[in-house]
Design an enzyme around this catalytic site. Structure first.
Site, PDB file in Angstrom:
ATOM      1  CG  HIS A 129      33.941   9.621  10.969  1.00  0.00           C
ATOM      2  ND1 HIS A 129      33.951   9.009   9.753  1.00  0.00           N
ATOM      3  CD2 HIS A 129      33.279   8.762  11.798  1.00  0.00           C
ATOM      4  CE1 HIS A 129      33.338   7.841   9.818  1.00  0.00           C
ATOM      5  NE2 HIS A 129      32.918   7.672  11.056  1.00  0.00           N
TER       6      HIS A 129
ATOM      7  CB  ALA B 273      24.495   6.797   9.650  1.00  0.00           C
ATOM      8  NE  ARG B 274      30.239   3.719   7.923  1.00  0.00           N
ATOM      9  CZ  ARG B 274      30.471   3.753   9.223  1.00  0.00           C
ATOM     10  NH1 ARG B 274      30.118   4.836   9.918  1.00  0.00           N
ATOM     11  NH2 ARG B 274      31.038   2.734   9.825  1.00  0.00           N
TER      12      ARG B 274
ATOM     13  CG  ASP C 180      15.277  -0.359  10.103  1.00  0.00           C
ATOM     14  OD1 ASP C 180      15.228  -1.274   9.269  1.00  0.00           O
ATOM     15  OD2 ASP C 180      16.231  -0.217  10.884  1.00  0.00           O
TER      16      ASP C 180
ATOM     17  CD  GLU D 107      34.430  10.634   6.834  1.00  0.00           C
ATOM     18  OE1 GLU D 107      35.249   9.922   7.465  1.00  0.00           O
ATOM     19  OE2 GLU D 107      33.216  10.649   7.090  1.00  0.00           O
TER      20      GLU D 107
ATOM     21  CG  ASP E 248      30.657  12.636  13.356  1.00  0.00           C
ATOM     22  OD1 ASP E 248      31.505  13.478  13.722  1.00  0.00           O
ATOM     23  OD2 ASP E 248      30.819  11.416  13.488  1.00  0.00           O
TER      24      ASP E 248
ATOM     25  CB  ALA F 107      29.396  10.214  16.129  1.00  0.00           C
TER      26      ALA F 107
END
Length: 348
Positions: free
Chosen positions: A308, A259-260, A200, A289, A284, A310
């Site tokens: 999706h 995350a995405r 990161d 989607e 997830d 989470a």
């Protein structure tokens, strides 16, 4: 005696109106409010685009009618559009119980003088736990074992060395992104005995949990038996994990993404699973989607998928309600919002 202030609880079937009202009354004097309610259909009816805003539930007409004379609105999904704002001149605070107020037109709200707030971190714990659940399910092939047992099979072949699962303890796990969720996952993995690497570029290494170490992404990919994604989706990170990155991961490794969906090239991921380069993956979130019938991931082996979910827990719903109620309390006391999305709309 001061007249009660009209407030609208525009909840849905996750962040319930009951929770919003209970939190509001716990935060402030119940007599301060004239509570009105509007129940939106999400998640039983999928959210979508309403006029110029995204991920909204309900219609402009419903909200305009419900907001008549209302000064404060507590919601998760209601669409705050330019048309709604123009029709609701009494509105002063629109408190959104989600991590980003994508269902609100911030420019129009600012022009109208309406403060929009949001609830960052409301689902950090839930998403971190779901990440660990997907990680364990993929590493230990729990869904496959469950499906076989329910179907009447006794798949003792999963004990074969080439088929049996992996452990977190003693493994190197790489986390791409170290925000509120990533740091929670890192702490849990360290406690389970993993070596944790973090990629990161924006994180201060001093904020990482003890035992987690920051590295560059190429080193993380090459060194990790499990890679879990926790980065935001931006122009910089879209397609971050593609064919080259998957190939750089060790053979037999695992990818997890809560995350995405846009962070991953799903066609390349499906190919890596079909070819056996990856042991498994747990997802997830997806690039499209709901997942289309012809999506390349459908039919890929050793894949654990959730729709999706989470960030979904009863604790998240209660926490979100408390956070927007706290913003209503600050507004009532004349204090500035804690998490405001459009500061120019807030006057001292």
């Amino acid at each position: 005696m001061t007249e009660p202030i009209p407030v609208l609880a525009a909840g849905d079937h996750f962040v319930l109106n009951r929770l919003l009202v209970e939190a509001l009354h716990a935060e402030t004097d119940p007599a301060a409010w004239d509570v009105r309610e509007l129940e939106l259909p999400w998640p039983h009816v999928p959210f979508g685009r309403v006029a110029e805003v995204d991920e909204a539930s309900g219609t402009e007409e419903q909200l305009i009618e419900a907001l008549s004379g209302v000064r404060v609105c507590l919601t998760q999904m209601a669409p705050l559009t330019s048309r709604v704002l123009a029709a609701c001149p009494d509105l002063e605070l629109f408190a959104v119980s989600r991590g980003g107020p994508v269902n609100a037109n911030l420019a129009a709200a600012t022009e109208q003088g309406v403060a929009v707030t949001f609830t960052p971190g409301r689902n950090a714990e839930s998403t971190a736990e779901h990440t660990l659940g997907l990680m364990l399910a993929a590493m230990r092939r729990i869904p496959q074992a469950h499906a076989g047992t329910v179907a009447g099979r006794w798949d003792s072949g999963l004990y074969a060395y080439d088929e049996t699962g992996l452990e977190i303890a003693g493994s190197t796990v790489g986390l791409v992104g170290a925000g509120a969720i990533g740091r929670r996952v890192a702490a849990a993995l360290v406690a389970l005995g993993a070596t944790v690497l973090v990629a990161d570029p924006y994180v201060d290494p001093a904020t990482l949990p003890p035992g987690a170490r920051r590295v560059e992404l190429p080193e993380l990919l090459a060194s990790s038996s499990v890679v879990s994604l926790h980065a935001r989706l931006t122009d910089e990170t879209r397609g971050l994990i593609g064919g080259a990155e998957l190939a750089a991961m060790p053979r037999g490794s695992v990818l997890v993404n809560c995350a995405r969906g846009g962070l991953v090239d799903h066609a390349a991921l499906a190919a890596a699973l079909h070819g056996g380069h990856l042991f498994a993956a747990g997802l997830d979130v997806f690039d499209v989607e709901p997942l289309p019938a012809d999506h390349p991931l459908r039919g890929a082996p050793n894949l654990v998928l959730t729709p999706h979910l989470a960030g979904a827990s009863r604790m998240v719903a209660r926490r979100a309600a408390r956070m927007v109620a706290a913003e209503a309390g600050r507004w009532l006391r004349g204090e500035p919002p804690l998490h405001h999305a459009n500061p120019p709309a807030v006057t001292p």
